[in-house]
Write a protein that holds these residues in place. Structure first.
Motif, short mmCIF file in Angstrom:
data_model
loop_
_atom_site.label_atom_id
_atom_site.label_comp_id
_atom_site.label_asym_id
_atom_site.label_seq_id
_atom_site.Cartn_x
_atom_site.Cartn_y
_atom_site.Cartn_z
N PHE A 38 -2.56 8.56 1.41
CA PHE A 38 -2.33 8.86 2.82
C PHE A 38 -3.07 10.14 3.18
O PHE A 38 -3.46 10.93 2.30
CB PHE A 38 -0.82 9.03 3.12
N VAL A 39 -3.30 10.34 4.45
CA VAL A 39 -3.87 11.58 4.96
C VAL A 39 -3.20 11.88 6.30
O VAL A 39 -2.99 10.97 7.11
CB VAL A 39 -5.41 11.51 5.10
N ILE A 40 -2.84 13.15 6.50
CA ILE A 40 -2.21 13.58 7.74
C ILE A 40 -3.13 14.58 8.42
O ILE A 40 -3.55 15.56 7.81
CB ILE A 40 -0.84 14.24 7.47
N MET A 41 -3.43 14.35 9.71
CA MET A 41 -4.20 15.28 10.52
C MET A 41 -3.28 15.83 11.61
O MET A 41 -2.45 15.08 12.13
CB MET A 41 -5.41 14.60 11.16
N VAL A 98 -5.21 2.09 4.09
CA VAL A 98 -6.45 2.04 4.88
C VAL A 98 -6.14 1.82 6.35
O VAL A 98 -7.04 1.54 7.14
CB VAL A 98 -7.38 0.92 4.36
N THR A 99 -4.88 1.97 6.73
CA THR A 99 -4.45 1.65 8.09
C THR A 99 -4.03 2.90 8.85
O THR A 99 -3.26 3.70 8.34
CB THR A 99 -3.28 0.65 8.05
N GLN A 100 -4.54 3.06 10.07
CA GLN A 100 -4.12 4.19 10.89
C GLN A 100 -2.72 3.94 11.44
O GLN A 100 -2.40 2.84 11.90
CB GLN A 100 -5.08 4.42 12.05
N VAL A 101 -1.89 4.96 11.37
CA VAL A 101 -0.52 4.88 11.88
C VAL A 101 -0.31 6.04 12.85
O VAL A 101 -1.11 6.98 12.91
CB VAL A 101 0.51 4.93 10.73
N THR A 140 6.17 8.82 10.41
CA THR A 140 5.47 7.57 10.71
C THR A 140 5.81 6.56 9.63
O THR A 140 6.31 6.91 8.55
CB THR A 140 3.95 7.79 10.80
N SER A 141 5.58 5.29 9.91
CA SER A 141 5.95 4.23 8.97
C SER A 141 4.81 3.21 8.84
O SER A 141 3.91 3.14 9.69
CB SER A 141 7.23 3.52 9.42
N TYR A 142 4.90 2.45 7.76
CA TYR A 142 3.89 1.43 7.49
C TYR A 142 4.50 0.34 6.63
O TYR A 142 5.24 0.61 5.68
CB TYR A 142 2.68 2.04 6.77
N THR A 143 4.20 -0.91 6.95
CA THR A 143 4.68 -2.06 6.19
C THR A 143 3.58 -2.55 5.25
O THR A 143 2.44 -2.80 5.69
CB THR A 143 5.12 -3.20 7.11
N VAL A 144 3.89 -2.66 3.97
CA VAL A 144 2.90 -3.07 2.96
C VAL A 144 2.40 -4.48 3.27
O VAL A 144 3.19 -5.39 3.52
CB VAL A 144 3.52 -3.02 1.55
N GLN A 145 1.06 -4.64 3.24
CA GLN A 145 0.43 -5.90 3.63
C GLN A 145 -0.18 -6.61 2.42
O GLN A 145 -0.75 -5.98 1.54
CB GLN A 145 -0.66 -5.63 4.66
N GLN A 146 -0.09 -7.93 2.44
CA GLN A 146 -0.72 -8.75 1.41
C GLN A 146 -2.24 -8.69 1.56
O GLN A 146 -2.75 -8.73 2.69
CB GLN A 146 -0.23 -10.19 1.53
N ASP A 147 -2.96 -8.58 0.45
CA ASP A 147 -4.42 -8.61 0.41
C ASP A 147 -5.07 -7.42 1.12
O ASP A 147 -6.29 -7.40 1.30
CB ASP A 147 -4.97 -9.91 1.03
#
Length: 363
Positions: A242-245, A211-214, A226-233
Motif C-alpha cells: 500500500f501507499v498513502i499520500m 494495484v487499486t486506488q482507494v 480506507t478499505s479494499y476488497t481482495v479481488q480474484q486474478d
C-alpha cells in the motif's frame, strides 16, 4: 541554580518584508537590502517590497550571504522551505550566481539550490516560487548567497515570501482484514482496512492498496480510513502493498508512507500449501538407533522441503510444552471457531513412548 528552559517551535515561519525595512534578526551584508524598486523601475517582490541584492555599488569577486534568524523547529526532523525569487539581468559578462543554503545550529552551510549564469550568457529568471525540504534537528537558519565576478553584470537578485513549514507525517498506520480466522490474512472477498492518523490536520489524502486506488475518509479529528476488497486474478499472493499520500491544511505534502507503524501486515493467501514430504531425519543424543527416537535421545532434526508459496513470509517457532498420557487418560479440547474445519481436518502428533524394549520406538 539552573532554571528549566522551554524552546517552542517558531513554525510556521513567514517573512514577506512587507514593512519595507530590514526585519529583526536578519543579516544584510554588502548590497543586500529591502526595497520596492530596482534598476530601471523594475518592481522588487511579489508584491513589493522584498529583499534583493543590488548591482550598485559594483562589487567584484564577491560572495555575500543574506541570513535569516535562527528558527526553532521544536524537534521536527524535516521542514519545507518556500520562497519567491527572480533575477533581473543586465548584460553578459562573467559568471554570476545565487546559492540557496541552510544550516542547523552552528553547523556548516548546506547548498540545496543554485541559480548560475555562465560567462557570456544572457538570461533572466522570471518570478517563481521555489521550495526544498531540509533535514533539521532543533533549528534552521536560511542563507541566500549572491556571488560572482562583477555585480555590474546583473541588476538584482530578488527574494520574497520566505516561509518555513512543518512537513506533516503519519503518527499511526495500521492495516487489518475482516478474515474470521486471522486478521493478518485475507483471501478473495475479504475486506482490508487501512487506518492512519496525521500529525496535524490533513486537507486531502489518497491511497493505493495492491494495484487499486482507494479513497480514504476522515473518521474523526486527524484519523482517516480506507478499505479494499481482495479481488480474484488481481491481487497476488503475499503481503499486500500500500501507499498513502497526504497534504496538510497549509498545502504541504507529506512523504508517502508504505509501511505500518505497528508492524501489522495482511497476507493474501488464496491457495493452500502444495504437497510436501519429509526429507532427512537425524536423531541426536543418547544411544542413536537409526531414525528411531528412543528414550535416551535428546533431540531430533527433521528436514521438510516446502514448495514455493509467496504467502509464506517467515518461519517462526517457539519452544513449547508436551502432554504426558498413561493408562486411559485423555484430553478434551474446548469448542472454538478457530478449530471448525471448512472441508477437512488434519490432526498431527509427535509421539515419544517412555518405555522401550530393544530400543524400539515410534515416530
Amino acid at each position: 541554580m539552573a532554571l528549566p528552559v522551554t524552546i517552542r517551535s517558531q513554525l510556521p515561519f513567514v517573512e514577506d518584508f512587507s514593512d519595507g525595512t530590514e526585519p529583526a534578526g536578519w543579516t544584510f551584508p554588502s548590497n543586500w537590502q529591502v526595497g520596492s524598486v530596482g534598476y530601471s523601475n523594475h518592481p522588487i517582490g511579489n508584491p513589493p517590497p522584498a529583499a534583493f541584492f543590488y548591482w550598485n555599488p559594483a562589487v567584484t569577486n564577491y560572495s555575500e550571504r543574506m541570513k535569516s534568524p535562527t528558527i526553532s523547529v521544536d524537534g521536527a526532523q524535516q521542514v519545507k522551505v518556500f520562497f519567491d525569487m527572480e533575477l533581473d539581468f543586465y548584460a553578459p559578462g562573467g559568471l554570476e550566481g545565487l546559492a540557496i543554503e541552510y544550516r542547523t545550529g552552528d553547523g556548516s552551510w548546506n547548498e540545496v539550490l543554485s541559480y548560475e549564469i555562465a560567462a557570456g550568457v544572457s538570461v533572466n529568471f522570471s518570478l517563481s516560487t521555489q521550495a526544498f525540504i531540509a533535514n533539521v534537528t532543533d533549528s534552521i537558519q536560511l542563507g541566500f548567497r549572491a556571488y560572482g565576478l562583477n555585480s555590474y553584470n546583473i541588476n538584482s537578485w530578488d527574494i520574497d515570501n520566505v516561509k518555513v513549514k512543518n512537513i506533516p507525517h503519519l503518527i499511526d498506520v495500521t492495516i487489518t482484514s475482516n478474515n474470521q480466522i486471522n486478521s493478518g490474512q485475507a483471501s478473495v472477498g475479504d475486506l482490508i482496512l487501512l487506518t492512519f492518523e496525521g500529525s496535524t490536520a490533513l486537507s486531502s489524502t489518497a491511497a493505493i492498496i495492491g494495484v487499486t486506488q482507494v479513497y480514504p475518509i476522515n473518521l474523526q479529528n486527524n484519523v482517516w480510513q480506507t478499505s479494499y476488497t481482495v479481488q480474484q486474478d488481481i491481487d497476488d499472493e503475499g503481503p499486500i502493498p500500500f501507499v498513502i499520500m497526504f497534504t496538510d491544511t497549509s498545502n504541504v505534502d507529506g512523504i508517502p508512507v508504505t509501511e505500518t507503524t505497528d508492524q501489522t501486515l495482511v497476507l493474501i493467501d488464496n491457495t493452500g500449501p502444495g504437497p510436501f514430504a519429509v526429507d532427512t531425519v537425524v536423531v541426536l543424543g543418547g544411544t542413536v538407533m537409526g531414525p528411531v527416537w528412543n528414550s535416551t535421545n535428546t533431540a531430533i532434526d527433521v528436514t521438510v522441503p516446502l514448495p514455493p508459496d509467496s504467502a509464506v513470509t517467515s518461519f517462526n517457532y517457539t519452544d513449547g510444552n508436551s502432554l504426558t498420557f498413561n493408562d486411559n487418560k485423555s484430553l478434551i479440547i474446548p469448542n472454538s471457531i478457530e478449530l471448525r474445519p471448512l472441508s477437512a481436518l488434519t490432526v498431527e502428533a509427535w509421539i515419544k513412548p517412555t518405555n522401550y524394549n530393544d530400543w524400539e520406538g515410534f515416530f
